[in-house]
Scaffold this active site. Structure first.
Site, mmCIF file in Angstrom:
data_model
loop_
_atom_site.group_PDB
_atom_site.id
_atom_site.type_symbol
_atom_site.label_atom_id
_atom_site.label_comp_id
_atom_site.label_asym_id
_atom_site.label_seq_id
_atom_site.Cartn_x
_atom_site.Cartn_y
_atom_site.Cartn_z
ATOM 1 N N ASP A 13 0.810 -1.229 0.000
ATOM 2 C CA ASP A 13 0.000 0.000 0.000
ATOM 3 C C ASP A 13 0.838 1.271 0.000
ATOM 4 O O ASP A 13 0.414 2.309 0.519
ATOM 5 C CB ASP A 13 -0.965 0.024 1.207
ATOM 6 C CG ASP A 13 -1.887 -1.176 1.208
ATOM 7 O OD1 ASP A 13 -2.220 -1.650 0.106
ATOM 8 O OD2 ASP A 13 -2.260 -1.632 2.298
ATOM 9 N N LYS A 16 1.809 2.180 -5.127
ATOM 10 C CA LYS A 16 2.343 1.639 -6.384
ATOM 11 C C LYS A 16 1.430 1.965 -7.558
ATOM 12 O O LYS A 16 1.890 2.383 -8.627
ATOM 13 C CB LYS A 16 2.499 0.105 -6.256
ATOM 14 C CG LYS A 16 3.486 -0.314 -5.175
ATOM 15 C CD LYS A 16 3.533 -1.817 -4.984
ATOM 16 C CE LYS A 16 2.309 -2.425 -4.354
ATOM 17 N NZ LYS A 16 2.037 -2.050 -2.963
ATOM 18 N N GLY A 40 -4.640 -4.141 -3.782
ATOM 19 C CA GLY A 40 -5.606 -3.093 -4.103
ATOM 20 C C GLY A 40 -4.797 -1.875 -4.491
ATOM 21 O O GLY A 40 -4.133 -1.283 -3.642
ATOM 22 N N HIS A 41 -4.766 -1.566 -5.766
ATOM 23 C CA HIS A 41 -3.932 -0.458 -6.262
ATOM 24 C C HIS A 41 -4.835 0.702 -6.675
ATOM 25 O O HIS A 41 -5.676 0.556 -7.564
ATOM 26 C CB HIS A 41 -3.061 -0.926 -7.431
ATOM 27 C CG HIS A 41 -2.028 -1.930 -7.022
ATOM 28 N ND1 HIS A 41 -1.098 -2.450 -7.877
ATOM 29 C CD2 HIS A 41 -1.773 -2.499 -5.808
ATOM 30 C CE1 HIS A 41 -0.319 -3.296 -7.216
ATOM 31 N NE2 HIS A 41 -0.724 -3.352 -5.957
ATOM 32 N N GLN A 223 1.900 -6.031 -3.204
ATOM 33 C CA GLN A 223 2.346 -6.155 -1.806
ATOM 34 C C GLN A 223 3.645 -5.351 -1.612
ATOM 35 O O GLN A 223 3.838 -4.362 -2.296
ATOM 36 C CB GLN A 223 2.540 -7.633 -1.400
ATOM 37 C CG GLN A 223 1.238 -8.402 -1.281
ATOM 38 C CD GLN A 223 0.645 -8.861 -2.604
ATOM 39 O OE1 GLN A 223 1.292 -9.540 -3.357
ATOM 40 N NE2 GLN A 223 -0.582 -8.495 -2.873
#
Ligand code: GDP
Ligand code: IMO
Ligand code: MG
Length: 423
Positions: A13, A16, A40-41, A223
Site C-alpha cells: 500500500d 504503487k 488493491g492499487h 504487496q
C-alpha cells in the site's frame, strides 16, 4: 531493451498504483508479475478514484498493453467485477489486456481453505485478505494447480472437479466450518467464460519478443518487500516473491534484462494484518496518521497500522531489490507535525541492531529515533519540488544520505497531478 521494475519497499500500500499510472506514458507494456486480488492499487485522476486488484495500473492509457504475468493468481469472479467497473471507460480489453496461460486460477475452494485456515489459527492468524492467495500458491508449488491455459482444454471440468474433491476432503477436517460451494461456483464459471474472451498468451515469449522489438516495459509489483515469502516477516507474509527477483520468475525475464528498479515507500510506514512492526505507533500520533492518510485497506477496508519510517527496514529492502531510485509517497499526510521521527536502529535487550533479527517472538524491539523538523504546512497544492518547504527538502536529503539512493519522486496527494519530480 530492459524491463524496469516498480515495487513496494514496506508492507504494501505504498502507492504503487498511483506511480505506475504516472509513469505509464513512458512505457509500451505494463506487466504484473505476482500476487493477485489481495492487492488493491488505487489511481486517482479527473476526480475519479479507481481501485485495481488484478488488472495492471496502466489500463487507463490508450495504446499501452497490460499483461497479467504467469506469477499472478487470478480469481475469475473478482477479475470479472474489475472488468465490469471499467466498462464505462470504453477500454478495448481484447487489444489492451493480455493474460498469461501459465497464471494460476484461484478456485472458490481456495477461498474457503484460506478462511478455514485463518479461523483455525485463532490469535496467530496471518490476517490474510481471505482471497485464497495462500492455498492457490500452495497448489501451484504442490503441482496440483489449475492454470488459465487449462480453461481452453476439453478436460478442464474434470481437472476442476478432481482438485475440488481434494479441497473438500481438507475442508471436512475443519470442524464446524460451514460453506455453500454451489453458490460460489455459479459466478466462478461465469468468470471463466469472461476470461476466455481475453487474449491468453505464452507471456514469456510475448514479453521477450517485445524486448527484442524495442518495446519499453514496466513490471508492477504487488504487496511489499516485507511481505515477501522469503525475505518478509515470515510467517506474517504473503505467498509470493514480491521482490525484484519475482519479476524474473513471474514474467520469464532473465536477470540480465532487469533495468531500473524503482522502490516506493511512504514518508511514514503502515502495515495491515498481523506481524511485527517495530515503529508502530499505538497512540494518538498513529491515529492522527491513520486519519490524515485515510489509512484503511483498499481491498478489505481494514484500518492500517501506522508508524514512523524505519531506516533499517528500508535499507534491507533496497539491498534485496537492488533499488536504483526511490519514490517517497504521502508526504502531505505528515503536514501537521512540528517534529517527525525516523528510526535509525533498534535496541533489543540493550543491544544495538541495524537489521531485523530472524525472529522477534517474545522480544521487545525498541526503535531508536532521530528527530527531524516537520514542514507543518499543506503540501497538496505544490506544483514543483523546488517550491517545497526547506524542512521537506531536508527530510528528503536526510533520507537520501542515509539510504544512499536518490529520491526522484515526491508525492503530495492521491491525484496523478500531485506528483513532484525531483531530478
Ligand atoms: P498500492 O497498493 O501500493 O497501490 O497503494 P494503495 O492504493 O493500496 O494505497 C495507497 C493510498 O494512498 C491510496 O488511497 C492512494 O490514493 C493514496 N495515495 C497515494 N499517494 C498519495 C499521496 O501522496 N498522498 C496522499 N494523501 N494519498 C496518496
Ligand atoms: P498491495 O498490492 C498490504 C497482507 C495481508 C496479510 C498478509 C497475507 O495493495 O500493496 P494474503 O491475502 O496475501 O495471504 O495476506 O499480507 N497483504 C497486503 N497488505 N497491501 C497488499 O497489497 C497486501 N496483500 C496482502 O494483510 O497481512
Ligand atoms: Mg494496496
Amino acid at each position: 531493451m530492459k524491463v524496469d521494475v516498480l515495487l513496494g519497499l514496506q508492507w504494501g500500500d505504498e502507492g504503487k498504483g498511483k506511480i505506475v499510472d504516472v509513469l505509464t506514458p513512458q512505457y509500451d507494456i505494463i506487466a504484473r508479475f505476482q500476487g493477485g486480488p489481495n492487492a488493491g492499487h488505487t489511481l486517482e485522476f479527473e476526480g475519479i478514484k479507481h481501485v485495481l486488484h488484478t488488472i495492471p495500473s496502466g489500463i487507463f492509457h490508450a495504446n499501452v498493453i497490460n499483461l497479467v504475468g504467469n506469477g499472478v493468481v487470478i480469481d475469475p469472479v473478482i477479475f470479472q467485477q474489475e472488468l465490469q467497473k471499467l466498462e464505462p471507460f470504453g477500454i478495448d480489453f481484447s487489444k489492451r489486456l493480455f493474460i498469461s496461460k501459465k497464471a494460476h486460477l484461484i478456485l472458490p475452494t481456495h477461498r474457503l481453505l484460506d478462511a478455514a485456515s485463518e479461523a483455525s489459527k485463532g490469535k496467530n492468524k496471518i490476517g490474510s485478505t481471505l482471497k485464497g492467495i495462500g492455498p492457490t500458491y500452495m497448489d501451484k508449488t504442490g503441482r496440483n494447480g489449475l492454470r488459465v491455459g487449462d480453461i481452453f482444454m476439453p478436460n478442464f471440468k474434470d481437472k476442476y472437479n478432481a482438485l475440488v474433491e481434494k479441497h473438500v476432503g481438507i475442508l471436512n477436517h475443519h470442524e464446524g466450518f460451514e460453506y455453500d460451494l454451489k453458490a460460489l461456483e455459479g459466478p466462478w464459471f461465469e468468470g471463466i467464460e469472461k476470461l476466455k474472451s481475453l487474449p491468453a498468451v505464452d507471456s514469456e515469449h510475448f514479453i521477450n519478443q517485445a524486448l527484442k522489438d524495442g518495446k519499453r516495459i514496466l513490471a508492477e509489483g504487488a504487496q511489499g518487500t516485507m511481505l515477501d515469502i522469503d525475505f518478509g516477516t515470515y510467517p506474517y507474509v504473503t505467498s509470493s516473491n514480491t521482490v525484484t527477483a519475482g519479476t524474473c520468475t513471474g514474467l520469464g525475464v532473465a536477470p540480465t534484462r532487469i533495468g531500473r528498479v524503482i522502490g516506493i515507500f511512504k514518508a511514514y510506514c503502515t502495515r495491515v494484518g498481523s506481524g511485527p512492526f517495530p515503529t508502530e505507533l499505538l497512540d494518538e500520533v498513529g491515529e492522527h496518521i491513520r486519519q490524515e492518510g485515510r489509512e484503511f485497506g483498499s481491498t478489505t477496508g481494514r484500518p492500517r497500522r501506522c508508524g514512523w519510517v524505519d531506516l533499517p527496514q528500508l535499507k534491507y529492502a533496497i539491498m534485496i531489490n537492488g533499488v536504483s531510485e526511490l519514490s517517497m509517497m504521502k508526504a502531505d499526510v505528515l503536514g501537521k507535525f512540528e517534529k517527525i521521527n525516523v528510526c535509525t536502529h533498534y535496541l533489543i535487550d540493550g543491544e544495538r541492531f541495524d537489521h531485523f533479527p530472524f525472529d522477534v517472538d517474545g522480544l521487545e524491539v525498541i526503535p531508536v529515533y532521530e528527530e527531524l523538523k516537520g514542514w507543518n504546512c499543506d503540501l497538496t497544492q505544490l506544483e514543483s519540488y523546488t517550491e517545497s518547504p526547506n524542512e521537506l527538502k531536508n527530510y528528503v536529503e536526510y533520507l537520501e544520505k542515509m539510504l544512499e539512493i536518490p529520491i526522484t519522486v515526491v508525492s503530495v496527494g492521491p491525484d496523478r497531478k500531485q506528483t513532484l519530480l525531483k531530478s
